[in-house]
Write a protein that holds these residues in place. Structure first.
Motif, PDB file in Angstrom:
ATOM      1  N   GLN A  37      -4.011   1.638   3.420  1.00 14.16           N
ATOM      2  CA  GLN A  37      -5.893   1.619   3.899  1.00 14.16           C
ATOM      3  C   GLN A  37      -6.461   2.497   4.325  1.00 14.16           C
ATOM      4  OE1 GLN A  37      -6.559  -2.617   5.282  1.00 14.16           O
ATOM      5  NE2 GLN A  37      -8.737  -2.165   5.945  1.00 14.16           N
ATOM      6  N   GLN A  40     -12.686   0.504   6.825  1.00 14.73           N
ATOM      7  CA  GLN A  40     -12.595  -0.954   6.464  1.00 14.73           C
ATOM      8  C   GLN A  40     -12.711  -1.398   5.044  1.00 14.73           C
ATOM      9  OE1 GLN A  40     -13.475  -2.667   9.162  1.00 14.73           O
ATOM     10  NE2 GLN A  40     -13.125  -0.820  10.556  1.00 14.73           N
ATOM     11  N   SER A  41     -12.129  -2.634   5.157  1.00 14.46           N
ATOM     12  CA  SER A  41     -12.250  -3.327   4.432  1.00 14.46           C
ATOM     13  C   SER A  41     -14.041  -3.671   3.382  1.00 14.46           C
ATOM     14  CB  SER A  41     -11.283  -4.925   3.962  1.00 14.46           C
ATOM     15  OG  SER A  41     -10.056  -4.636   4.474  1.00 14.46           O
ATOM     16  N   SER A  43     -16.272  -5.612   1.622  1.00 11.14           N
ATOM     17  CA  SER A  43     -17.020  -7.104   1.102  1.00 11.14           C
ATOM     18  C   SER A  43     -17.059  -7.132  -0.164  1.00 11.14           C
ATOM     19  CB  SER A  43     -17.554  -7.696   1.745  1.00 11.14           C
ATOM     20  OG  SER A  43     -18.261  -8.812   1.708  1.00 11.14           O
ATOM     21  N   GLY A  54     -14.267   3.519   3.166  1.00 10.93           N
ATOM     22  CA  GLY A  54     -12.788   2.248   3.534  1.00 10.93           C
ATOM     23  C   GLY A  54     -12.085   1.660   2.010  1.00 10.93           C
ATOM     24  N   THR A  55     -12.229   0.260   2.200  1.00  9.20           N
ATOM     25  CA  THR A  55     -10.683   0.300   1.005  1.00  9.20           C
ATOM     26  C   THR A  55     -11.253  -0.791   0.223  1.00  9.20           C
ATOM     27  OG1 THR A  55      -8.619   1.114   2.624  1.00  9.20           O
ATOM     28  CG2 THR A  55      -8.580  -0.661   1.144  1.00  9.20           C
ATOM     29  N   LEU A  57     -10.313  -4.174  -1.540  1.00  6.58           N
ATOM     30  CA  LEU A  57      -8.984  -4.578  -1.452  1.00  6.58           C
ATOM     31  C   LEU A  57      -8.312  -5.485  -2.759  1.00  6.58           C
ATOM     32  CD1 LEU A  57      -9.975  -6.764   1.513  1.00  6.58           C
ATOM     33  CD2 LEU A  57      -8.590  -4.851   1.296  1.00  6.58           C
ATOM     34  N   GLN A  60      -9.274  -8.481  -5.942  1.00  8.75           N
ATOM     35  CA  GLN A  60     -10.275  -8.842  -5.439  1.00  8.75           C
ATOM     36  C   GLN A  60     -11.512  -8.335  -6.684  1.00  8.75           C
ATOM     37  OE1 GLN A  60     -10.637 -11.654  -2.689  1.00  8.75           O
ATOM     38  NE2 GLN A  60      -8.248 -10.733  -2.851  1.00  8.75           N
ATOM     39  N   GLN A  79      -6.663  -0.683  -3.735  1.00  2.00           N
ATOM     40  CA  GLN A  79      -5.714  -1.152  -3.893  1.00  2.00           C
ATOM     41  C   GLN A  79      -5.711  -1.778  -5.003  1.00  2.00           C
ATOM     42  OE1 GLN A  79      -5.804  -3.819  -0.295  1.00  2.00           O
ATOM     43  NE2 GLN A  79      -5.232  -1.956   1.173  1.00  2.00           N
TER      44      GLN A  79
END
Length: 470
Positions: A37, A40-41, A43, A54-55, A57, A60, A79
């Motif tokens: 990661q 930040q994740s 949304s 960021g990432t 997830l 998702q 991911q």
């Protein structure tokens, strides 16, 4: 005296614990490595659009609502198991100015797709009605100055549509986009173990990068024109162990067009190319693999089945059946140990294409001495009908000879299996006396997982299991 007794008891207890733990060593707990990661994740509650870092997830579902920008110095990681969904009616793109990492796994691939699009994979389906050939979103585009695009175990589906206002400097407004494209000779492009499904034109067209394209599957590339990969100037790298089926024109094509340095230099080896070249609507075009317009490189150990043309090396500035093609750097192109199976006499006469500079190798299959004239000169007309239906490569599951009405009807893998059987004549007939160019670093996240060397078996599925894993 009491201290001695206490010490003795402690030693006995310690020994008991030690032996008990040893007896249960086989019950060790294995802790999984956490997913990679960055920052930040991101949304899932808001559609992806604008600058993002960021990432994304694992597992998702994300919806794209506009062009996405990974700015200079920023990184976006995807991911395993994530789905990035496009609406299908807008040519949205991921514009990479920094680093983009799509890190799927064999167990959990990533998807960039259009969920509303229904795959039309019946043999002989009408290509004019096929959503795979319509370009339902834009692409993943490495803008000038981008650092890296690393894509592993990822499905790229229905991309490469026509742009409105272009979000990048190297594709004009209103022009066809490419599902993956780059514009910097110093940027890294890695595509490994992934699936490319459909495109209006070339799904991959780099205008400059250090390239590593290995062990991927390409289906339905291009509507009435388009290669699996159309390489321009400023690109150096390897294209190997790819399965390509039903491309409109070629599998890989190398050209030095564009004026960038360094000179295009591509090694194409151990690819399997099936029924390609048949949707190309221009005479003298279409086929299997191609070098033209100042490009150089090596092509070995490629397995071609019922493609419109065998490997093409452009050897003169001239028109071929009304199409202008520009000479390749023929002094710096070498090839051989390539395998060509054909089911029709007209394509048997194009194993070494008429009007081109492709040189036969004594180690090609079928052996050139069995069907070429004794004093054959590259490019001359010859009769290859004697090799029609000969030298079946013996795939585990693919109908040869082909009995469908048109050879180009088969454009997807479906339930076919292009692994070689144990008795295949392609086993042990490859050439290993060269090395990959290996221009990208070996790194699980920021480079190539593995730069697979050439195999002694021909095609993308060598019997040692080190090639394509699909």
């Amino acid at each position: 005296m009491k201290k001695s007794k206490i010490l003795s008891c402690s030693l006995v207890l310690g020994a008991a614990i030690f032996f008990a733990s040893c007896s249960k060593s086989e019950e060790q707990v294995i802790v999984s490595e956490p997913l990679f990661q960055v920052g930040q994740s991101v949304s899932t509650s808001v559609p992806l659009a604008g600058p993002i870092k960021g990432t994304l997830l694992a597992d998702q579902v994300y919806t794209v609502g506009g062009d996405v920008y990974i700015n200079e110095g920023d990184t976006l990681v995807v991911q395993p198991g994530a789905h990035i969904n496009f609406p299908g009616d807008m040519p949205y793109c991921f514009v990479v100015k920094g680093t983009f990492l799509s890190l799927g796994t064999q167990e959990k691939p990533i998807y960039f797709t259009v969920p509303s699009a229904v795959k039309t994979d019946q043999i002989g389906a009408d290509p004019t009605k096929d959503p795979a050939l319509q370009g339902l979103w834009g692409g993943i585009l490495g803008e000038t100055g981008f650092k890296s695009i690393i894509i592993k175990w990822t499905h790229i589906e229905f991309g490469g549509g026509k742009l409105g206002t272009s979000p990048v400097s190297f594709i004009a407004n209103g022009k066809t986009c490419y599902a993956i494209s780059t514009n910097d000779p110093n940027g890294l492009l890695v595509l490994e173990d992934s699936w490319i499904y459909g495109a209006l034109d070339d799904p991959i067209r780099p205008f400059g990068c250090k390239m590593h394209i290995m062990r991927n599957t390409f289906e339905k590339c291009g509507f009435t024109g388009g290669e699996a990969m159309n390489i321009k100037s400023g690109v150096v790298g390897d294209f190997a162990y790819n399965l390509i089926i039903g491309s409109a024109t070629n599998g890989p094509k190398a050209s030095n067009n564009g004026g960038k340095n360094p000179q295009t230099n591509i090694n194409m080896y151990n690819n399997t190319i099936i029924t390609s070249g048949w949707r190309r609507n221009s005479a003298g075009r279409g086929g299997s693999l191609n070098y033209e317009e100042g490009s150089k490189g090596l092509y070995y150990n490629n397995l071609m089945v019922n493609c419109k043309y065998g490997p093409r090396v452009v050897g003169a500035t001239a028109n071929y059946n009304g199409n202008a093609l520009v000479v390749a750097d023929t002094a710096n192109i070498k090839g051989g140990y390539n395998y060509n199976y054909v089911d029709k006499a007209d394509i048997a006469g194009e194993i070494y294409p008429v009007g081109f500079a492709t040189k036969p190798s004594a180690f090609d299959i079928p052996a050139p001495s069995t069907f070429l004239p004794a004093k054959y000169v590259p490019g001359q007309v010859y009769d290859g009908s004697s090799v029609v239906g000969k030298n079946n490569p013996q795939f585990k599951n693919f109908p040869l000879p082909q009995t469908t009405p048109t050879l180009g009807d088969i454009a997807v893998v479906g339930t076919f299996d292009f692994h070689l059987t144990a008795t295949s004549p392609a086993i042990g007939k490859g050439y290993t006396g060269f090395a990959p160019l290996g221009v990208v670093p070996v790194n699980a996240k920021f480079g190539a997982t593995e730069i697979t060397p050439p195999s002694s078996d021909i095609g993308c599925f060598p019997s040692n299991g080190k090639g394509n894993k699909h």
